[in-house]
Design a protein around this motif. Structure first.
Motif, PDB file in Angstrom:
ATOM      1  N   LEU A 123       1.544  46.345   5.192  1.00 61.91           N
ATOM      2  CA  LEU A 123       2.213  45.243   4.499  1.00 61.91           C
ATOM      3  C   LEU A 123       1.932  45.308   3.002  1.00 61.91           C
ATOM      4  O   LEU A 123       2.820  45.104   2.180  1.00 61.91           O
ATOM      5  CB  LEU A 123       1.736  43.897   5.058  1.00 61.91           C
ATOM      6  CG  LEU A 123       2.267  43.486   6.417  1.00 61.91           C
ATOM      7  CD1 LEU A 123       1.569  42.240   6.895  1.00 61.91           C
ATOM      8  CD2 LEU A 123       3.747  43.229   6.370  1.00 61.91           C
ATOM      9  N   ASN A 126       3.811  48.166   1.406  1.00 64.14           N
ATOM     10  CA  ASN A 126       5.232  47.866   1.313  1.00 64.14           C
ATOM     11  C   ASN A 126       5.535  46.921   0.165  1.00 64.14           C
ATOM     12  O   ASN A 126       6.537  47.032  -0.511  1.00 64.14           O
ATOM     13  CB  ASN A 126       5.683  47.233   2.633  1.00 64.14           C
ATOM     14  CG  ASN A 126       7.107  47.550   2.927  1.00 64.14           C
ATOM     15  OD1 ASN A 126       7.656  48.483   2.359  1.00 64.14           O
ATOM     16  ND2 ASN A 126       7.702  46.770   3.794  1.00 64.14           N
ATOM     17  N   TRP A 127       4.650  45.982  -0.023  1.00 64.08           N
ATOM     18  CA  TRP A 127       4.878  45.002  -1.063  1.00 64.08           C
ATOM     19  C   TRP A 127       4.872  45.647  -2.433  1.00 64.08           C
ATOM     20  O   TRP A 127       5.581  45.225  -3.329  1.00 64.08           O
ATOM     21  CB  TRP A 127       3.790  43.930  -0.967  1.00 64.08           C
ATOM     22  CG  TRP A 127       4.048  42.753  -1.835  1.00 64.08           C
ATOM     23  CD1 TRP A 127       3.384  42.415  -2.960  1.00 64.08           C
ATOM     24  CD2 TRP A 127       5.046  41.767  -1.653  1.00 64.08           C
ATOM     25  NE1 TRP A 127       3.889  41.267  -3.512  1.00 64.08           N
ATOM     26  CE2 TRP A 127       4.923  40.849  -2.714  1.00 64.08           C
ATOM     27  CE3 TRP A 127       6.041  41.552  -0.704  1.00 64.08           C
ATOM     28  CZ2 TRP A 127       5.754  39.741  -2.851  1.00 64.08           C
ATOM     29  CZ3 TRP A 127       6.861  40.453  -0.853  1.00 64.08           C
ATOM     30  CH2 TRP A 127       6.721  39.563  -1.912  1.00 64.08           C
ATOM     31  N   PRO A 520      21.541  43.768  -1.267  1.00 65.35           N
ATOM     32  CA  PRO A 520      20.200  43.258  -0.970  1.00 65.35           C
ATOM     33  C   PRO A 520      19.906  42.012  -1.800  1.00 65.35           C
ATOM     34  O   PRO A 520      20.363  41.867  -2.907  1.00 65.35           O
ATOM     35  CB  PRO A 520      19.287  44.410  -1.386  1.00 65.35           C
ATOM     36  CG  PRO A 520      20.101  45.243  -2.298  1.00 65.35           C
ATOM     37  CD  PRO A 520      21.527  45.042  -1.946  1.00 65.35           C
TER      38      PRO A 520
ATOM     39  N   HIS B  43       0.819  36.624   4.935  1.00 66.21           N
ATOM     40  CA  HIS B  43       0.833  37.712   3.969  1.00 66.21           C
ATOM     41  C   HIS B  43       2.103  37.648   3.138  1.00 66.21           C
ATOM     42  O   HIS B  43       3.096  37.053   3.544  1.00 66.21           O
ATOM     43  CB  HIS B  43       0.757  39.044   4.723  1.00 66.21           C
ATOM     44  CG  HIS B  43       0.140  40.125   3.915  1.00 66.21           C
ATOM     45  ND1 HIS B  43       0.874  40.973   3.127  1.00 66.21           N
ATOM     46  CD2 HIS B  43      -1.143  40.474   3.747  1.00 66.21           C
ATOM     47  CE1 HIS B  43       0.074  41.812   2.516  1.00 66.21           C
ATOM     48  NE2 HIS B  43      -1.167  41.539   2.877  1.00 66.21           N
ATOM     49  N   LYS B  44       2.060  38.324   1.971  1.00 68.40           N
ATOM     50  CA  LYS B  44       3.191  38.201   1.039  1.00 68.40           C
ATOM     51  C   LYS B  44       4.476  38.743   1.666  1.00 68.40           C
ATOM     52  O   LYS B  44       4.541  39.889   2.075  1.00 68.40           O
ATOM     53  CB  LYS B  44       2.901  39.024  -0.226  1.00 68.40           C
ATOM     54  CG  LYS B  44       1.863  38.386  -1.131  1.00 68.40           C
ATOM     55  CD  LYS B  44       1.746  39.179  -2.418  1.00 68.40           C
ATOM     56  CE  LYS B  44       1.072  40.507  -2.166  1.00 68.40           C
ATOM     57  NZ  LYS B  44      -0.265  40.588  -2.771  1.00 68.40           N
ATOM     58  N   GLY B  45       5.476  37.906   1.690  1.00 63.57           N
ATOM     59  CA  GLY B  45       6.800  38.376   2.094  1.00 63.57           C
ATOM     60  C   GLY B  45       7.077  38.373   3.582  1.00 63.57           C
ATOM     61  O   GLY B  45       8.184  38.694   3.999  1.00 63.57           O
ATOM     62  N   VAL B  46       6.101  38.005   4.399  1.00 69.70           N
ATOM     63  CA  VAL B  46       6.314  38.110   5.848  1.00 69.70           C
ATOM     64  C   VAL B  46       7.217  36.965   6.307  1.00 69.70           C
ATOM     65  O   VAL B  46       6.962  35.812   6.018  1.00 69.70           O
ATOM     66  CB  VAL B  46       4.980  38.073   6.600  1.00 69.70           C
ATOM     67  CG1 VAL B  46       5.217  37.941   8.087  1.00 69.70           C
ATOM     68  CG2 VAL B  46       4.194  39.327   6.324  1.00 69.70           C
ATOM     69  N   LYS B 104      18.131  44.155   4.263  1.00 73.25           N
ATOM     70  CA  LYS B 104      17.583  42.841   3.974  1.00 73.25           C
ATOM     71  C   LYS B 104      16.066  42.779   4.111  1.00 73.25           C
ATOM     72  O   LYS B 104      15.429  42.028   3.403  1.00 73.25           O
ATOM     73  CB  LYS B 104      18.205  41.814   4.909  1.00 73.25           C
ATOM     74  CG  LYS B 104      19.672  41.673   4.676  1.00 73.25           C
ATOM     75  CD  LYS B 104      20.242  40.533   5.497  1.00 73.25           C
ATOM     76  CE  LYS B 104      21.738  40.522   5.418  1.00 73.25           C
ATOM     77  NZ  LYS B 104      22.321  39.534   6.311  1.00 73.25           N
ATOM     78  N   GLU B 106      12.210  44.637   6.181  1.00 69.45           N
ATOM     79  CA  GLU B 106      11.575  45.760   6.869  1.00 69.45           C
ATOM     80  C   GLU B 106      10.878  45.252   8.119  1.00 69.45           C
ATOM     81  O   GLU B 106      10.190  44.239   8.081  1.00 69.45           O
ATOM     82  CB  GLU B 106      10.554  46.422   5.934  1.00 69.45           C
ATOM     83  CG  GLU B 106       9.787  47.533   6.582  1.00 69.45           C
ATOM     84  CD  GLU B 106       9.488  48.677   5.637  1.00 69.45           C
ATOM     85  OE1 GLU B 106      10.049  48.679   4.523  1.00 69.45           O
ATOM     86  OE2 GLU B 106       8.698  49.540   6.012  1.00 69.45           O
ATOM     87  N   MET B 108       8.194  46.105  11.098  1.00 69.45           N
ATOM     88  CA  MET B 108       7.071  47.005  11.404  1.00 69.45           C
ATOM     89  C   MET B 108       6.589  46.736  12.810  1.00 69.45           C
ATOM     90  O   MET B 108       6.368  45.578  13.190  1.00 69.45           O
ATOM     91  CB  MET B 108       5.928  46.753  10.434  1.00 69.45           C
ATOM     92  CG  MET B 108       6.271  47.185   9.050  1.00 69.45           C
ATOM     93  SD  MET B 108       4.885  46.942   7.986  1.00 69.45           S
ATOM     94  CE  MET B 108       5.674  46.043   6.715  1.00 69.45           C
ATOM     95  N   VAL B 119       6.173  42.755  13.041  1.00 73.41           N
ATOM     96  CA  VAL B 119       6.100  41.946  11.823  1.00 73.41           C
ATOM     97  C   VAL B 119       7.357  42.225  11.009  1.00 73.41           C
ATOM     98  O   VAL B 119       7.724  43.378  10.810  1.00 73.41           O
ATOM     99  CB  VAL B 119       4.850  42.315  10.982  1.00 73.41           C
ATOM    100  CG1 VAL B 119       4.800  41.466   9.739  1.00 73.41           C
ATOM    101  CG2 VAL B 119       3.591  42.144  11.796  1.00 73.41           C
ATOM    102  N   GLN B 121       9.068  41.782   7.366  1.00 72.89           N
ATOM    103  CA  GLN B 121       8.686  41.473   5.990  1.00 72.89           C
ATOM    104  C   GLN B 121       9.864  41.661   5.061  1.00 72.89           C
ATOM    105  O   GLN B 121      10.675  42.568   5.239  1.00 72.89           O
ATOM    106  CB  GLN B 121       7.546  42.411   5.555  1.00 72.89           C
ATOM    107  CG  GLN B 121       6.980  42.077   4.193  1.00 72.89           C
ATOM    108  CD  GLN B 121       6.059  43.150   3.667  1.00 72.89           C
ATOM    109  OE1 GLN B 121       6.204  44.311   3.989  1.00 72.89           O
ATOM    110  NE2 GLN B 121       5.095  42.741   2.855  1.00 72.89           N
ATOM    111  N   ASN B 122       9.949  40.823   4.077  1.00 69.51           N
ATOM    112  CA  ASN B 122      10.981  40.942   3.060  1.00 69.51           C
ATOM    113  C   ASN B 122      10.335  41.579   1.836  1.00 69.51           C
ATOM    114  O   ASN B 122       9.633  40.907   1.096  1.00 69.51           O
ATOM    115  CB  ASN B 122      11.494  39.549   2.718  1.00 69.51           C
ATOM    116  CG  ASN B 122      12.818  39.609   2.034  1.00 69.51           C
ATOM    117  OD1 ASN B 122      13.293  40.689   1.712  1.00 69.51           O
ATOM    118  ND2 ASN B 122      13.406  38.462   1.827  1.00 69.51           N
ATOM    119  N   PRO B 123      10.530  42.867   1.626  1.00 72.50           N
ATOM    120  CA  PRO B 123       9.762  43.515   0.570  1.00 72.50           C
ATOM    121  C   PRO B 123      10.304  43.173  -0.814  1.00 72.50           C
ATOM    122  O   PRO B 123      11.449  42.793  -0.977  1.00 72.50           O
ATOM    123  CB  PRO B 123       9.959  45.008   0.863  1.00 72.50           C
ATOM    124  CG  PRO B 123      11.254  45.073   1.538  1.00 72.50           C
ATOM    125  CD  PRO B 123      11.428  43.785   2.297  1.00 72.50           C
TER     126      PRO B 123
END
Lengths: 535, 125
Positions: A123, A126-127, A520, B43-46, B104, B106, B108, B119, B121-123
């Motif tokens: 995670l 990816n961020w 996107p 977590h960030k973006g989840v 849109k 990711e 995982m 999970v 997530q929006n990266p």
């Protein structure tokens, strides 16, 4: 004939015979014992034997022939076994999430312990990753231009000079229906008009011959297809609401409201199908008219639409969120010209009015309306909030399918206002045309795109991501600048846009790929737009 | 206070129906599960987190039911297919992690013998 063939022997025989005959005749001359002359006498018989017949004997043999015997055989065949099978789709049963049994929790905990570190690491990576920046994949063939796929029209309606007043796509996206009427002069009731539908998926589609035509004794102003049944249409004309079933050819009329005290007294501007609150597979019809009434109809029994709920807009009862110019006395009705339901809250709707101000209304409002209009069902006041007005009557409103607070309104002042439901003044105001704007619609796939139909004969497509000042694409629908009255996106085949104009033609446009594929982060951009202008 | 002797092995789970502590030193597994999932979810973006068992039935989720069931069924099949692909290419190899990147967001998937952790997530772009 045989005598000719052998003349020789015959002539000898003949002469011998004749000589014998002659001798007998001479010998019977006068003499003793012989009768005298001129006396009857019988002579012997003379015969002439045939020569040729004795020489050539007739020979004959018997022969016979017969066809060989015909072989025949009989057999019989009959299908005897058949099996009946039925197929039916059922409404999906909601599946629930199973909580783990008591035995599993420690194993679940152990599993999570094992994978947690790896997942958190991924995670984080990816961020911060820029690996996919600017990377785009195209799965479908890219269409660069906007092109006109079909030009549909109904010649008898066009001959009468009727305009296309409303368009609707059906639930499967294959049939487009249009309603004919006139929007520029007030004589509604004596004009015979039509509702036509074309099935675009048929191979033998003929643009001038609709697959279904319904004759209506008065002008139709508005049309809406049923959300799940592919062939039910609700149309409105001069106050009445009719529901047709286009799959029935002989008599398509299913339900009508009739002309009772309950029906609208003014032309109805828009109709919407709504799911019933208790049973989500049954639908009601909501009609909105310029007499200020918003009515909810239910089809019951045979042929009759019955009023179940009603709302009335009265000037006095409008919430004073903005300062409206006129404060008339008495109970004046506020004519409603357009309605749009929110996709996020099924009881919330926006009404566009003749006074130019949109109203936020709710089906759950309880306050009684102060109106003297007769009605079998008590009328309530639905308005909860009033927004800042346009410069003229509003002809169309549309709620965004991606953001719960945004909606667009377009009116006769040529401006499109983007409102947020949280504040009265509009977020932005775009001037699209110097003439009236008749229709505005959000795109069903791209959160930042909307289309507007103008009185100058063109359809303008706006992409707020690219430019918020001028249209991205301008489609010229009519050559002589006669206005385009209505437009609808096809939510199943998202590249199609249908627009109807004053010349009585419906044009189906195919949009380029940039209007049909979401880029996107568009939904986030829409949120940012809503937030930044409001702040 | 409970007394416990160091037998060198993990204690057996309780037979009662209520979730309870199996041993004070290890902490409640129930609470541990919740905490881990909450850590991942925050977590960030989840956007969403879910745990699916070996048959593809979701056990824990932070999304609504219909979405969860859809993700669980589809990703279970895909994970099995990915695992068999890796094993077919090299029988000594095995799938450790699966990532699907879409326009849109990711997705995982951390696979295991008994469970799958998914999970979404929006990266940041």
């Amino acid at each position: 004939m045989a005598t000719r063939a052998q003349p020789g022997p015959l002539s000898q025989a003949g002469s011998a015979g004749v000589a014998a005959l002659a001798t007998v005749g001479v010998a019977s001359g006068p003499g003793p014992g012989r009768p005298g002359p001129l006396q009857d006498e019988t002579l012997g018989v003379a015969s002439v034997p045939s020569q040729w017949r004795a020489v050539q004997g007739i020979r004959w043999e018997t022969k016979s022939c017969q066809t060989a015997s015909i072989a025949t055989a009989s057999a019989s065949a009959q299908a005897r076994n058949h099996v009946d099978a039925q197929v039916q789709t059922e409404a999906p049963v909601p599946v629930s999430v199973q909580p783990p049994s008591q035995y599993d929790i420690p194993r679940l905990a152990a599993f999570l312990r094992r994978v947690e570190a790896m997942v958190i690491r991924e995670l984080n990576k990816n961020w911060q990753s820029h690996a996919f920046d600017g990377f785009e994949v195209n799965w479908t063939e890219q269409q660069q231009m906007v092109s006109c796929l079909y030009t549909l029209g109904y010649p008898p309606a066009q001959a009468q000079g009727l305009h296309v007043t409303s368009i609707s796509w059906n639930s499967t996206g294959s049939v487009v229906a249009c309603a004919y009427g006139r929007l520029d002069h007030g004589d509604w009731s004596t004009l015979k008009s039509f509702v036509c539908a074309w099935n675009l998926d048929r191979r033998d589609l003929r643009p001038q011959q609709p697959s279904a035509v319904v004759e209506v004794p008065s002008a139709v102003l508005c049309l809406a297809f049923h959300p799940t049944q592919p062939s039910h249409v609700a149309g409105l004309y001069s106050g009445e609401v009719l529901v047709w079933d286009l799959s029935r050819l002989e008599d398509p009329l299913l339900w009508r409201t009739g002309l009772t005290d309950d029906t609208h007294t003014d032309p109805v501007s828009q109709v919407v199908w709504l799911p019933e609150p208790g049973h989500s597979h049954r639908f009601q019809v909501l009609s909105v008219a310029t007499d200020g009434k918003v009515l909810l109809w239910q089809g019951i029994g045979v042929g009759q639409l019955q009023l179940t709920e009603g709302f009335a807009l009265v000037m006095q009862q409008l919430p004073r969120s903005t300062k409206l110019k006129k404060h008339p006395r008495g109970e004046t009705e506020v004519g409603a010209t357009a309605v749009a339901f929110s996709s996020f809250d099924p009881r919330l709707f926006i009404l566009g009015t003749e006074g130019g101000f949109p109203l936020k209304c709710s089906l759950a409002a309880g306050e009684a309306a102060l109106t003297r209009m007769p009605s079998s069902v008590p009328l309530r006041a639905p308005a909860q909030f009033t927004f800042s007005p346009h410069g003229g009557p509003i002809y169309s409103v549309s709620c965004s399918p991606f953001h719960r607070n945004l909606f667009l309104s377009a009116g006769t002042d040529g401006h499109v206002h983007l409102y947020s439901m949280l504040q009265a003044p509009p977020l932005t105001s775009l001037q699209l045309s110097l003439k009236y704007l008749f229709a505005v619609r959000w795109s069903p796939v791209r959160p930042l795109v909307f289309a507007a139909a103008s009185g100058k004969g063109d359809v303008q497509l706006f992409d707020l991501q690219k430019s918020s000042q001028k249209p991205t694409v301008l489609i010229k629908q009519t050559q002589d600048e006669s206005p385009v009255y209505c437009l609808e996106f096809n939510s199943q085949q998202t590249q199609l846009l249908a627009a109807g104009d004053a010349q009585g033609t419906v044009k189906v446009w195919q949009l380029s790929t940039e209007f049909t594929e979401q880029g996107p982060r568009e939904a986030e951009d829409l949120d940012c737009l809503a937030a930044e202008v409001a702040a | 206070m409970n007394e416990w002797t160091n037998t060198g092995r993990e204690p057996d789970p309780l037979p009662s129906s209520l979730p309870g502590p199996t041993a004070p030193g290890l902490g409640e597994p129930q609470a541990e599960v919740e905490e881990t999932l909450k850590r991942i979810q925050s977590h960030k973006g989840v956007i969403g987190t879910m745990v699916v068992n070996a048959e593809g039935i979701p056990i824990r989720t932070t999304l609504d039911n219909s979405t969860t069931v859809q993700y669980a069924g589809l990703l279970h099949h895909l994970t099995m297919k990915a695992k068999s692909t890796v094993r077919d290419i090299d029988p000594q190899n095995d799938l450790t992690f699966l990532r699907i990147r879409s326009k849109k967001h990711e997705i995982m998937v951390a696979p295991d013998k008994e469970y799958l952790l998914i999970v979404i997530q929006n990266p940041c772009e």
